[in-house]
Scaffold this active site. Structure first.
Site, PDB file in Angstrom:
ATOM      1  N   CYS A   2       0.840  -1.177   0.000  1.00 10.41           N
ATOM      2  CA  CYS A   2       0.000   0.000   0.000  1.00 10.41           C
ATOM      3  C   CYS A   2       0.890   1.247   0.000  1.00 10.41           C
ATOM      4  O   CYS A   2       1.930   1.273   0.646  1.00 10.41           O
ATOM      5  CB  CYS A   2      -0.946   0.085   1.196  1.00 10.41           C
ATOM      6  SG  CYS A   2      -2.102  -1.267   1.283  1.00 10.41           S
ATOM      7  N   ARG A  27       3.892  -0.303  -4.878  1.00 12.25           N
ATOM      8  CA  ARG A  27       3.649  -0.833  -3.533  1.00 12.25           C
ATOM      9  C   ARG A  27       2.322  -1.583  -3.420  1.00 12.25           C
ATOM     10  O   ARG A  27       2.041  -2.209  -2.389  1.00 12.25           O
ATOM     11  CB  ARG A  27       3.650   0.318  -2.505  1.00 12.25           C
ATOM     12  CG  ARG A  27       4.963   1.049  -2.413  1.00 12.25           C
ATOM     13  CD  ARG A  27       4.838   2.194  -1.440  1.00 12.25           C
ATOM     14  NE  ARG A  27       4.661   1.722  -0.087  1.00 12.25           N
ATOM     15  CZ  ARG A  27       5.636   1.466   0.763  1.00 12.25           C
ATOM     16  NH1 ARG A  27       6.886   1.655   0.388  1.00 12.25           N
ATOM     17  NH2 ARG A  27       5.379   1.039   1.970  1.00 12.25           N
ATOM     18  N   TRP A  74      -2.756  -2.631  -1.687  1.00 11.14           N
ATOM     19  CA  TRP A  74      -2.470  -4.053  -1.836  1.00 11.14           C
ATOM     20  C   TRP A  74      -3.379  -4.727  -0.816  1.00 11.14           C
ATOM     21  O   TRP A  74      -3.203  -4.567   0.378  1.00 11.14           O
ATOM     22  CB  TRP A  74      -0.994  -4.337  -1.537  1.00 11.14           C
ATOM     23  CG  TRP A  74      -0.620  -5.756  -1.832  1.00 11.14           C
ATOM     24  CD1 TRP A  74      -0.216  -6.264  -3.032  1.00 11.14           C
ATOM     25  CD2 TRP A  74      -0.587  -6.857  -0.905  1.00 11.14           C
ATOM     26  NE1 TRP A  74       0.041  -7.604  -2.919  1.00 11.14           N
ATOM     27  CE2 TRP A  74      -0.180  -8.004  -1.624  1.00 11.14           C
ATOM     28  CE3 TRP A  74      -0.884  -6.992   0.444  1.00 11.14           C
ATOM     29  CZ2 TRP A  74      -0.047  -9.252  -1.035  1.00 11.14           C
ATOM     30  CZ3 TRP A  74      -0.754  -8.249   1.036  1.00 11.14           C
ATOM     31  CH2 TRP A  74      -0.334  -9.357   0.295  1.00 11.14           C
ATOM     32  N   ASN A 100      -1.738   2.209   5.735  1.00  7.66           N
ATOM     33  CA  ASN A 100      -0.848   1.154   5.260  1.00  7.66           C
ATOM     34  C   ASN A 100      -0.482   0.323   6.480  1.00  7.66           C
ATOM     35  O   ASN A 100       0.017   0.860   7.464  1.00  7.66           O
ATOM     36  CB  ASN A 100       0.391   1.812   4.626  1.00  7.66           C
ATOM     37  CG  ASN A 100       1.534   0.839   4.365  1.00  7.66           C
ATOM     38  OD1 ASN A 100       2.682   1.242   4.341  1.00  7.66           O
ATOM     39  ND2 ASN A 100       1.244  -0.420   4.169  1.00  7.66           N
ATOM     40  N   GLY A 101      -0.761  -0.988   6.423  1.00  8.03           N
ATOM     41  CA  GLY A 101      -0.445  -1.856   7.567  1.00  8.03           C
ATOM     42  C   GLY A 101      -1.605  -2.792   7.837  1.00  8.03           C
ATOM     43  O   GLY A 101      -2.500  -2.954   6.995  1.00  8.03           O
ATOM     44  N   GLU A 493      17.102 -18.007  -7.805  1.00  6.89           N
ATOM     45  CA  GLU A 493      16.683 -16.662  -8.198  1.00  6.89           C
ATOM     46  C   GLU A 493      16.060 -16.671  -9.603  1.00  6.89           C
ATOM     47  O   GLU A 493      15.052 -16.007  -9.844  1.00  6.89           O
ATOM     48  CB  GLU A 493      17.892 -15.716  -8.103  1.00  6.89           C
ATOM     49  CG  GLU A 493      17.682 -14.293  -8.560  1.00  6.89           C
ATOM     50  CD  GLU A 493      16.581 -13.546  -7.821  1.00  6.89           C
ATOM     51  OE1 GLU A 493      16.041 -14.043  -6.817  1.00  6.89           O
ATOM     52  OE2 GLU A 493      16.223 -12.448  -8.298  1.00  6.89           O
ATOM     53  N   LYS A 497      12.254 -15.488 -10.456  1.00 12.28           N
ATOM     54  CA  LYS A 497      11.938 -14.444 -11.453  1.00 12.28           C
ATOM     55  C   LYS A 497      10.868 -14.942 -12.412  1.00 12.28           C
ATOM     56  O   LYS A 497       9.935 -14.223 -12.739  1.00 12.28           O
ATOM     57  CB  LYS A 497      13.182 -14.049 -12.274  1.00 12.28           C
ATOM     58  CG  LYS A 497      14.230 -13.223 -11.605  1.00 12.28           C
ATOM     59  CD  LYS A 497      13.873 -11.785 -11.341  1.00 12.28           C
ATOM     60  CE  LYS A 497      13.183 -11.619 -10.027  1.00 12.28           C
ATOM     61  NZ  LYS A 497      13.978 -11.467  -8.855  1.00 12.28           N
ATOM     62  N   GLU A 500       7.395 -15.230 -10.573  1.00 17.90           N
ATOM     63  CA  GLU A 500       6.685 -14.026 -10.136  1.00 17.90           C
ATOM     64  C   GLU A 500       6.171 -13.163 -11.272  1.00 17.90           C
ATOM     65  O   GLU A 500       5.149 -12.508 -11.112  1.00 17.90           O
ATOM     66  CB  GLU A 500       7.499 -13.216  -9.119  1.00 17.90           C
ATOM     67  CG  GLU A 500       8.735 -12.574  -9.639  1.00 17.90           C
ATOM     68  CD  GLU A 500       9.469 -11.797  -8.555  1.00 17.90           C
ATOM     69  OE1 GLU A 500       8.844 -11.343  -7.608  1.00 17.90           O
ATOM     70  OE2 GLU A 500      10.695 -11.654  -8.687  1.00 17.90           O
ATOM     71  N   HIS A 516      17.527 -36.806  -6.511  1.00 16.78           N
ATOM     72  CA  HIS A 516      16.844 -37.232  -5.287  1.00 16.78           C
ATOM     73  C   HIS A 516      15.359 -36.876  -5.301  1.00 16.78           C
ATOM     74  O   HIS A 516      14.753 -36.773  -4.247  1.00 16.78           O
ATOM     75  CB  HIS A 516      17.541 -36.620  -4.072  1.00 16.78           C
ATOM     76  CG  HIS A 516      18.985 -36.994  -4.015  1.00 16.78           C
ATOM     77  ND1 HIS A 516      19.409 -38.234  -3.612  1.00 16.78           N
ATOM     78  CD2 HIS A 516      20.094 -36.302  -4.373  1.00 16.78           C
ATOM     79  CE1 HIS A 516      20.741 -38.282  -3.699  1.00 16.78           C
ATOM     80  NE2 HIS A 516      21.165 -37.113  -4.163  1.00 16.78           N
ATOM     81  N   LYS A 615       5.867  -4.396  -4.252  1.00 16.67           N
ATOM     82  CA  LYS A 615       7.318  -4.249  -4.143  1.00 16.67           C
ATOM     83  C   LYS A 615       7.799  -4.371  -2.702  1.00 16.67           C
ATOM     84  O   LYS A 615       8.760  -5.060  -2.424  1.00 16.67           O
ATOM     85  CB  LYS A 615       7.712  -2.897  -4.743  1.00 16.67           C
ATOM     86  CG  LYS A 615       9.197  -2.631  -4.764  1.00 16.67           C
ATOM     87  CD  LYS A 615       9.875  -3.471  -5.809  1.00 16.67           C
ATOM     88  CE  LYS A 615      11.370  -3.248  -5.861  1.00 16.67           C
ATOM     89  NZ  LYS A 615      12.032  -4.357  -6.573  1.00 16.67           N
TER      90      LYS A 615
HETATM   91  O1  M6R Z   1      12.890  -5.137  -0.134  1.00 13.94           O
HETATM   92  P1  M6R Z   1      13.387  -6.489   0.237  1.00 13.94           P
HETATM   93  O2  M6R Z   1      14.684  -6.826  -0.408  1.00 13.94           O
HETATM   94  O3  M6R Z   1      13.421  -6.733   1.700  1.00 13.94           O
HETATM   95  O4  M6R Z   1      12.294  -7.481  -0.375  1.00 13.94           O
HETATM   96  C1  M6R Z   1      12.351  -8.851  -0.165  1.00 13.94           C
HETATM   97  C2  M6R Z   1      11.425  -9.583  -1.097  1.00 13.94           C
HETATM   98  O5  M6R Z   1      10.101  -9.209  -0.876  1.00 13.94           O
HETATM   99  C3  M6R Z   1      11.755  -9.322  -2.568  1.00 13.94           C
HETATM  100  O6  M6R Z   1      13.070  -9.636  -2.864  1.00 13.94           O
HETATM  101  C4  M6R Z   1      10.813 -10.135  -3.478  1.00 13.94           C
HETATM  102  O7  M6R Z   1      11.088 -11.490  -3.352  1.00 13.94           O
HETATM  103  C5  M6R Z   1      10.950  -9.656  -4.920  1.00 13.94           C
HETATM  104  N1  M6R Z   1       9.656  -9.527  -5.520  1.00 13.94           N
HETATM  105  C6  M6R Z   1      11.709 -10.586  -5.774  1.00 13.94           C
HETATM  106  O8  M6R Z   1      11.820 -10.173  -7.088  1.00 13.94           O
END
Ligand code: M6R
Length: 620
Positions: A2, A27, A74, A100-101, A493, A497, A500, A516, A615
């Protein structure tokens, strides 16, 4: 999660709020809304969907004034409907708030308010806060038997906050005080932009860029009262606070797309520069070590450290895994990488000789912040590797290292990951040189690191090749990502990617673990991405590739230029420049980022705003 904005001053408030919401959309983008002071009431415009839809609504039904608040959501409590969008009105519209929260005790408060006759229009936790403020405002007004003034509104907010459990960043408008915004925070960030005869409020500094570079970061338990010519801040228990005004060093270009179609692509291509920024001024060539200034621990204290804990979430956690390998190899320091969401509720044996680092791009991730606070509570020095200057984690940590990567706006983290890995390499070099790492070894690492911006530039040349491969594979629905040692976190990673932003199922594994279990998934419809550059135990990974090929699994390899053996086995090869093993995560991540970007585009996904994500994950 948010985004909140607020404005009070002399400008057209709708324009400022809508522009701010666009900048904060990363956000959360389930719905958006604004509340604007009118002569005798607070007008609200809100819509489910993106900020653009809200802009259209405001165009059709304009509202104008010089005071207002806004929100991009969000969703946590309640679906993404117009009614659940913020701002929410309290009582009969005497107050409007954005939040926000998460309010954890909203259910019992809601029941109490309903019993008192308050009517709820939404399923959100936030509406409870709005009605509670209205309730305390009415109560205070009865006591004072006068029209509510700023002091009454403030008192109503204080009484409300005393009853909330959970986290909040809140901005409120009051019908009775049309020239005032009151903001408060506990756990969710809020920054105030200070202009001449105007103030801005936002969840982070991006909406302020281009308006003012003077900012005040509100701390937890602080309440700000803003009027066009005055800003008063008080701590809820200790009273009045002298605001510390800091200077932002961001410029508009940092948050503009330029010639790129998406932030993600822009940020992928910024990596030569962001890595150069992470390295700048951080080499001591004479001593063959790194210059790490902000840890706030003496060399003697650092020498007594016998263990490191790295804690983070998501992509930052993957960077932590690379960090573990680096710290153990260069500094011989036993290192553990903990999910912050686990660490915050565990009670691992951390001693005063353990160094705890939180790794975070945003500096606002709720779990990472909570894990850091938990370690702090137990008396351990807490350090941060963070990108956003002035973020909560950056401010609360005892020391740390900034990434200097510039704003990362695409929800999928790209340049922050490579900057985190770069900084962790510097940290490992620094701690290593205090221990067993020799001067020539330190010099060699520095030499290799200095070449990285150029190597990343070279790695980016695979772009067209990756586009073609993405075209070939974009319709597959399952992928495996496999790598070993330094490239195991790269596999994780790469899979994250793809998941997501393309919504494709992908699993990352250490290549040898495949036998395994995951090998059962291999068939003609399940491509495997092998991260298999030259060096280390490459022959072993090549054997794993053969095993997949033997089961008719398509193989895409990320390999060193001119590696004929990999070319012979793999169906498709993407080449990256030759670098030492410990730097391979930096170059090998590039094609994986580009692959997920292009696959997402081909599947018609919203690359910068993937579904269900935000984000900064500021809720638990
Ligand atoms: O802002 P941060 O690095 O603490 O965020 C951590 C994760 O939320 C962030 O890396 C998330 O996994 C991303 N969407 C990955 O691309």
């Amino acid at each position: 999660m948010c985004g909140i904005v607020g404005y009070i001053g002399f400008r057209s408030v709708s324009d400022v709020l809508l522009e701010g919401l666009h900048r904060l959309e990363y956000r959360g983008y389930d719905s958006a809304g604004i509340a604007v002071m009118q002569e005798d009431h607070i007008a609200v415009r809100k819509r489910a969907g993106r900020v653009n839809e809200l802009s259209q609504a405001v165009k059709l039904h304009p509202v104008e004034s010089k005071v207002g608040i806004g929100h991009t959501r969000w969703a946590t409590h309640g679906e993404t409907t117009d009614e659940n969008s913020h701002p929410h009105l309290g009582g009969n519209g005497e107050v409007a708030i954005v939040h926000n929260g998460v309010i954890e005790n909203y259910d019992s408060l809601r029941n109490q308010l309903m019993e008192m006759g308050y009517v709820f229009k939404s399923q959100t936790d936030t509406e409870v806060v709005a009605h509670l403020i209205a309730h305390h405002l009415a109560e205070q007004t009865r006591l004072d038997s006068e029209e509510p003034c700023v002091a009454t509104c403030l008192r109503a907010i204080e009484l409300t906050l005393d009853r909330l459990k959970g986290t909040f960043g809140i901005c409120a408008l009051f019908q009775s005080c049309p020239e005032t915004i009151i903001a408060a925070r506990s756990g969710s960030p809020l920054v105030i932009g200070v202009g001449k005869d105007e103030f801005f409020l936002a969840s982070d500094a991006s909406p302020l860029i281009g308006y003012t570079s003077d900012v005040v970061y509100l701390a937890d338990n602080e309440i700000a009262v803003l009027e066009p010519n005055s800003m008063k801040i008080a701590h809820r228990t200790t009273g009045s606070v002298q605001p510390s005004i800091q200077t932002l060093d961001q410029v508009s270009a940092d948050i503009e797309l330029g010639d790129f179609p998406h932030y993600m692509l822009k940020e992928i291509f910024e990596q030569p520069q962001s890595i150069a920024n992470a390295l700048r001024g951080r080499f001591d060539d004479g001593e063959g070590t790194a210059v790490i200034g902000g840890l706030n621990l003496t060399a003697q204290q650092l020498r007594t450290i016998d263990r490191v804990v790295l804690t983070a979430c998501g992509t930052s956690w993957h960077a932590g895994l690379v960090g573990e390998y680096l710290l153990e190899e260069f500094a011989r320091l036993p290192t553990e990488v903990e999910y912050a969401s686990e660490l915050r509720y565990r009670n691992p044996p951390i001693t005063d000789r353990t160094l705890v680092f939180s790794i975070t791009q945003s500096g606002e991730t709720a779990d990472t912040l909570a894990a850091m606070r938990e370690c702090k509570r137990k008396g351990h020095p807490t350090l941060a590797i963070c990108n956003v200057v002035g973020s909560t984690i950056a401010r609360e940590a005892d020391g740390g290292i900034y990434l200097h990567a510039g704003p990362e706006i695409g929800v999928a983290s790209t340049k922050a990951f490579t900057s985190q890995v770069t900084v962790l390499t510097l940290l490992a070099l620094y701690l290593g040189r205090m221990r067993h790492l020799s001067y020539p070894a330190g010099k060699r690492i520095i030499k290799q690191l200095k070449m990285m911006p150029e190597k990343i530039e070279e790695a980016l040349k695979c772009h067209e090749q990756v586009q073609e491969i993405a075209d070939k594979y974009s319709q597959f629905n399952n992928f495996l990502y496999l790598g070993r040692l330094y490239n195991f976190p790269v596999a994780l990673e790469g899979a994250l990617k793809l998941k997501e932003i393309s919504y494709i199922h992908a699993e990352g594994y250490p290549a040898a673990e495949m036998k395994h279990g995951p090998i059962a998934l291999v068939d003609e419809q399940t491509p495997s991405f092998f991260i298999v550059p030259r060096g280390g135990i490459q022959p072993k990974v090549i054997s794993n590739m053969e095993e997949v090929k033997a089961r008719k699994g398509p193989v895409i390899a990320v390999a060193t230029e001119g590696d004929r053996e990999v070319e012979r086995i793999a169906d498709d090869v993407i080449t990256v420049p030759d670098v030492e093993d410990y730097l391979q995560p930096l170059v090998c991540s590039i094609p994986l980022q580009l692959f997920s970007y292009h696959v997402a585009l081909l599947r018609g996904c919203n690359v910068d705003r993937p579904r269900n994500l935000a984000k900064s994950v500021t809720v638990e």
